[in-house]
Design an enzyme around this catalytic site. Structure first.
Site, mmCIF file in Angstrom:
data_model
loop_
_atom_site.group_PDB
_atom_site.id
_atom_site.type_symbol
_atom_site.label_atom_id
_atom_site.label_comp_id
_atom_site.label_asym_id
_atom_site.label_seq_id
_atom_site.Cartn_x
_atom_site.Cartn_y
_atom_site.Cartn_z
ATOM 1 N N ARG A 286 1.144 -0.998 -0.358
ATOM 2 C CA ARG A 286 -0.351 0.430 -0.252
ATOM 3 C C ARG A 286 0.687 1.300 -0.330
ATOM 4 N NH1 ARG A 286 -1.885 1.057 5.519
ATOM 5 N NH2 ARG A 286 -0.449 2.078 5.438
ATOM 6 N N HIS A 290 -3.265 4.327 5.266
ATOM 7 C CA HIS A 290 -4.857 3.443 4.565
ATOM 8 C C HIS A 290 -5.290 3.790 4.457
ATOM 9 C CE1 HIS A 290 -7.526 0.870 6.442
ATOM 10 N NE2 HIS A 290 -8.170 1.187 7.303
ATOM 11 N N TYR A 299 4.166 5.285 10.990
ATOM 12 C CA TYR A 299 4.550 4.266 12.163
ATOM 13 C C TYR A 299 5.030 2.988 10.655
ATOM 14 C CZ TYR A 299 0.413 3.731 8.779
ATOM 15 O OH TYR A 299 -0.512 3.420 7.773
HETATM 16 C C1 LIG Z 1 -14.986 -6.398 11.617
HETATM 17 C C2 LIG Z 1 -13.705 -5.177 11.686
HETATM 18 N N1 LIG Z 1 -12.775 -4.638 12.393
HETATM 19 C C3 LIG Z 1 -12.446 -3.538 12.754
HETATM 20 C C4 LIG Z 1 -12.642 -2.598 11.711
HETATM 21 C C5 LIG Z 1 -11.432 -1.532 11.492
HETATM 22 N N2 LIG Z 1 -10.859 -2.278 10.531
HETATM 23 C C6 LIG Z 1 -10.207 -1.092 9.316
HETATM 24 S S1 LIG Z 1 -9.441 -0.859 8.639
HETATM 25 C C7 LIG Z 1 -8.822 -2.265 8.944
HETATM 26 C C8 LIG Z 1 -7.532 -2.506 8.545
HETATM 27 C C9 LIG Z 1 -8.083 -3.995 7.089
HETATM 28 O O1 LIG Z 1 -6.469 -4.140 6.734
HETATM 29 P P1 LIG Z 1 -6.394 -5.348 6.522
HETATM 30 O O2 LIG Z 1 -7.488 -6.475 6.131
HETATM 31 O O3 LIG Z 1 -5.139 -5.574 6.191
HETATM 32 O O4 LIG Z 1 -7.090 -4.629 4.878
HETATM 33 P P2 LIG Z 1 -5.713 -2.719 3.477
HETATM 34 O O5 LIG Z 1 -7.023 -2.196 4.551
HETATM 35 O O6 LIG Z 1 -4.858 -3.265 4.084
HETATM 36 O O7 LIG Z 1 -6.765 -3.196 2.549
HETATM 37 C C10 LIG Z 1 -9.351 -2.126 9.994
HETATM 38 C C11 LIG Z 1 -8.950 -2.497 11.453
HETATM 39 C C12 LIG Z 1 -13.305 -3.201 10.693
HETATM 40 N N3 LIG Z 1 -13.767 -2.076 9.702
HETATM 41 N N4 LIG Z 1 -14.361 -4.384 10.749
#
Ligand SMILES: Cc1ncc(C[n+]2csc(CCOP(=O)(O)OP(=O)(O)O)c2C)c(N)n1
Ligand SMILES: [Mg+2]
Length: 392
Positions: A286, A290, A299
């Site tokens: 990425r 985020h 970080y």
């Molecule tokens: C069930 C749930 N827990 C926490 C969140 C908060 N949250 C939003 S994005 C994220 C990280 C996701 O990371 P990843 O699966 O690696 O996907 P990326 O954003 O890197 O594409 C979190 C913890 C959420 N949206 N849903």
């Protein structure tokens, strides 16, 4: 555009034939067909000995490049619009274009995709107007596309939840007898590296496996779950998790659009032919934040980002096209101009959208509403009215 089946199509005679075993590449166990320098690898072997190759026409190679550039430009425009207060939030795909365009173009028309909130490149490949996710992130609608018409489900923000939806849907496809042959349907579920730690994703793996669902789990490992790095999710490469659930897994260079296409097409065809699910780990990065609410400099260090810049998915495709001499002089300028014009059009349409109405967040919570929700809506409306006429 690389929409059809490239198998048997005219291959560029100038491509240097080479075979590479996945484990022998710079990154461990990575299926790669295009190096960061734009060198073509003819065949790549997966961990189970599967041979991956693509056989695109020159026109299809150029089409993939066009897709990558357009998708990046539209994403950059959306980020700018958020910065100017036109969107509430934006989740950029910067750096992940090849994983998304490669897998998105590998889908056959009848295949169903279940995205997260970052799959703007896949959405584009499905033929959905790229304005639609901007309405969603502006807060004025729910996205607006018809999932059945485009075979692309709504964006899902609840991490991992869409893998369960995809598993149930894929089980239904099999029960309805819609699998089998080239016209059979397969399903793909997108999720991130962080999502692999969710119960939902692991439950999906179990169900898809034991019901032999026609499903491809497509994990974009972009190295972070917001600020949490990959080493907080796993001690083994993610693709190897599949073995414990009883289906194959493969790690592909997610910055290589050709390998992403080849691996996804193979997995989808395997699934549609009744051979069950598989897991693809698209190893990528990425490049941006985020979301627009995040500051990644808190970080991660700049040298890490620079190292990934050298593996840029668009630069390597450009180098390849130049090396193969399958583009004329004006090609790149024409595509840049098309991207510019499309992003201007996108901007104009966003500026013409209505302003979000915060009270609308109470709509669609339940199909038929609830008394409790009505009360909350009334209280919220009163609160909003208290600002009217004030300096805010
Ligand atoms: C069930 C749930 N827990 C926490 C969140 C908060 N949250 C939003 S994005 C994220 C990280 C996701 O990371 P990843 O699966 O690696 O996907 P990326 O954003 O890197 O594409 C979190 C913890 C959420 N949206 N849903
Ligand atoms: Mg991630």
């Amino acid at each position: 555009m690389a929409k059809g089946d490239p198998g048997g199509a005219t291959r560029s005679k100038r491509a240097a034939p080479r075979t590479r075993r996945a484990a022998a590449t710079g990154e461990p166990e990575l299926v790669q067909l295009l190096t960061p320098e734009g060198e073509r690898i003819e065949t790549a072997l997966g961990p189970d000995g599967t041979e991956y190759r693509v056989d695109f026409t020159d026109e299809e190679y150029r089409g993939l490049y066009r897709d990558l550039v357009l998708v990046r430009k539209l994403d950059a425009e959306a980020t700018a619009l958020q910065r100017q207060g036109e969107l509430g939030l934006w989740a950029s795909l910067l750096g992940q274009e090849a994983a998304q365009v490669g897998s998105g173009r590998a889908l056959r028309a009848q295949d169903m995709a279940f995205p997260t909130y970052r799959e703007h490149g896949v959405l584009y490949c499905r033929g959905i107007d790229p304005i639609m996710p901007l309405g969603l992130f502006r807060g004025v609608d729910q996205g607006g596309w018809d999932p059945n018409e485009f075979k692309f489900n709504m964006y899902t923000i609840v991490i991992g939840a869409q893998t369960l939806h995809a598993t149930g849907y894929a089980m239904g496809v099999a029960m309805d007898g819609k699998t089998g042959g080239e016209d059979g349907e397969a399903v793909i579920a997108y999720f991130g590296d962080g999502a692999t730690s969710q119960g939902d994703v692991n439950e999906s793996f179990v169900w898809a496996s034991v019901f032999n669902a026609p499903l491809v789990f497509f994990c974009q490992n972009n190295q972070y779950a917001i600020s949490e790095p990959l080493e907080r999710q796993t001690r083994v490469p993610l693709y190897r998790r599949a073995g414990g659930f009883g289906f194959p897994g493969v790690r592909v260079d997610g910055n290589d659009v050709l390998a992403s296409y080849a691996v996804t097409r193979h997995a989808l065809d395997t699934a549609r032919n009744g051979q069950g699910p598989s897991l693809i780990e698209a190893y990528t990065y990425r490049m941006g934040a985020h979301t627009t609410s995040d500051d990644p400099t808190r970080y991660r260090i700049a040298s890490e980002v620079e190292a990934w810049q050298a593996k840029d998915p668009i630069a390597r495709m450009k180098a390849f096209l130049l090396k193969q001499q399958i583009v004329n002089e004006s090609f790149f300028a024409e595509i840049d101009e098309q991207a510019r014009a499309e992003s201007v059009h996108l901007r104009e349409r966003v500026l013409n959208m209505p302003d979000p109405q915060p009270v609308s967040m109470f709509d669609h919570v339940y199909p038929h509403g609830s008394a409790e929700l009505d009360e909350q809506r009334a209280r919220f409306s009163q609160y909003m009215e208290s600002f009217e006429g004030s300096a805010h």
